[in-house]
Design an enzyme around this catalytic site. Structure first.
Site, PDB file in Angstrom:
ATOM      1  N   SER A  77       0.838  -1.192   0.000  1.00  0.00           N
ATOM      2  CA  SER A  77       0.000   0.000   0.000  1.00  0.00           C
ATOM      3  C   SER A  77       0.881   1.254   0.000  1.00  0.00           C
ATOM      4  CB  SER A  77      -0.952  -0.041   1.197  1.00  0.00           C
ATOM      5  OG  SER A  77      -1.947   0.946   1.089  1.00  0.00           O
ATOM      6  N   ASP A 215      -5.301  -3.620  -3.471  1.00  0.00           N
ATOM      7  CA  ASP A 215      -4.372  -3.308  -2.389  1.00  0.00           C
ATOM      8  C   ASP A 215      -3.546  -4.509  -1.918  1.00  0.00           C
ATOM      9  OD1 ASP A 215      -3.101  -2.255  -0.191  1.00  0.00           O
ATOM     10  OD2 ASP A 215      -4.925  -1.737   0.892  1.00  0.00           O
TER      11      ASP A 215
END
Length: 386
Positions: A77, A215
């Protein structure tokens, strides 16, 4: 005569011990891991700025960069974005961003990335500005061009499998030599925050290879330390520079893991009687935070235990703020006031003790870590010059 002989033996023993210590340090494999957390990346950004500054002072080199000192840099991330920033080369084949440019990056671009006016009912942000700034900063650079080994995670929602982007895996999977901006967007595409990312590359046979990614925290949760370590140990099977950590010899590894803070929500306690009355909505509000925090704690617990059992606890440093409170817990609050608070959290963290059992401050621990990184680099440079 006996005294002289004893003195000479002592000198030989000291020299032998010193030589062994230097040899051991030279063989060390160094790993940096950076957690996910959206705008909270300001916290590890502050820590990285301090560490790089220390390395520059120790080596009397203003151009020293973190990629010069770490064999593997991994992130998920926002940690994946930081990984790209400090490993992607510019036109001079040096990292395009120094560590002291990370926090200003968030201040400049965070409010546009997390702009609620671009959102839709089913997600908060459209991701267009994020992609735009990634393309602008990272250009056409691909994984193989990274200045050191990287480990950036994502998750393919079509195949239901994690996708890990590393340099060392390209020989077997050349289709993963993707553009860095595609990788960075993918690892940051948190469900409900940004749209999933589709792009395609080519296999070694020229066939189209499609990826549908979200993600990286879906694959590795927020703490990618174990992923980064596994990339290092896998590389040890093929790369002589990593040979010292074959057979999981963590004594030969220096691991720095940077968190983005835990949340006070996880510190709230609940009873079985209370939660028995909860519905799906109440559980949804806390279960993700609880799962992520618990997984991060377990990763840290496992690594701490392994390094302690090998009497190498000083080889592992986890830098984490426990807990964050108020607006600083939010991954997408990019207001100037909140970003200032996050920067202050990072600065204050440097002055805090590493743990209840270790009164050493994070600042002191990072200086010690920097000394090891600096000495190791010098030893390797001296060996290469012969």
């Amino acid at each position: 005569m006996a005294t002289t002989k004893s003195f000479l033996i002592l000198i030989v023993m000291i020299l032998a011990t010193t030589s062994s210590t230097f040899a051991s340090l030279e063989e060390m494999v160094t790993v940096l891991s950076i957690d996910g957390g959206g705008i909270k990346g300001i916290i590890p950004g502050t820590i990285l700025e301090f560490l790089e500054g220390q390395l520059q002072k120790m080596d009397n080199n203003a151009d020293a960069r973190l990629a010069d000192y770490f064999d593997v840099i991994g992130g998920t991330s926002t940690g994946g974005l930081l990984t790209a920033m400090i490993t992607t080369p510019n036109e001079n084949n040096r990292p395009f961003a120094a560590a002291n440019e990370i926090v200003p990056f968030y201040f400049e671009h965070g409010p546009h990335i997390f702009n609620s006016s671009t959102g839709q009912f089913f997600r908060k942000y459209d991701g267009k500005y994020l992609m735009q700034v990634l393309q602008e900063k990272l250009g056409e650079t691909r994984v193989h061009q990274a200045l050191t080994e990287v480990a950036i995670s994502s998750f393919d929602i079509k195949t239901n499998k994690p996708v890990i982007f590393t340099k060392s895996n390209l020989a077997k999977s050349p289709e993963l030599d993707a553009k860095m901006y595609d990788i960075c967007y993918s690892t940051a595409a948190a469900p409900t925050y940004f749209p999933p990312h589709y792009f395609a590359t080519n296999t070694i046979n020229g066939d189209k290879y499609e990826l549908n990614l979200v993600d990286g925290a879906v694959a590795t949760v927020a703490d990618p330390a174990l992923l980064s370590v596994s990339v290092a140990t896998r590389r040890a099977q093929e790369d002589p520079a990593f040979a010292s950590i074959r057979s999981l010899n963590y004594k030969k590894m220096l691991l720095l893991s940077l968190g983005t803070g835990t949340t006070s929500e996880f510190d709230k306690t609940h009873t079985a009687e209370e939660t028995a009355k909860w519905g799906a909505l109440q559980w949804m509000l806390v279960i993700q935070q609880m799962t992520e925090a618990a997984s991060s704690y377990m990763t840290d617990y496992y690594l701490s235990t392994v390094f302690q059992d090998l009497h190498s606890q000083n080889n592992y440093l986890r830098v984490q703020e426990n807990p964050l409170t108020g607006t600083t817990t939010k991954a997408d609050d990019a207001s100037e006031a909140n970003m200032e608070l996050l920067a202050q959290v990072g600065e204050n963290l440097l002055k805090k003790p590493v743990s209840k059992d270790n009164p050493e401050t994070y600042e002191e621990a990072l200086k010690r870590f920097a000394k090891l990184l600096s000495d190791r680099k010098k030893l390797r440079a001296n060996k290469a010059s012969y």
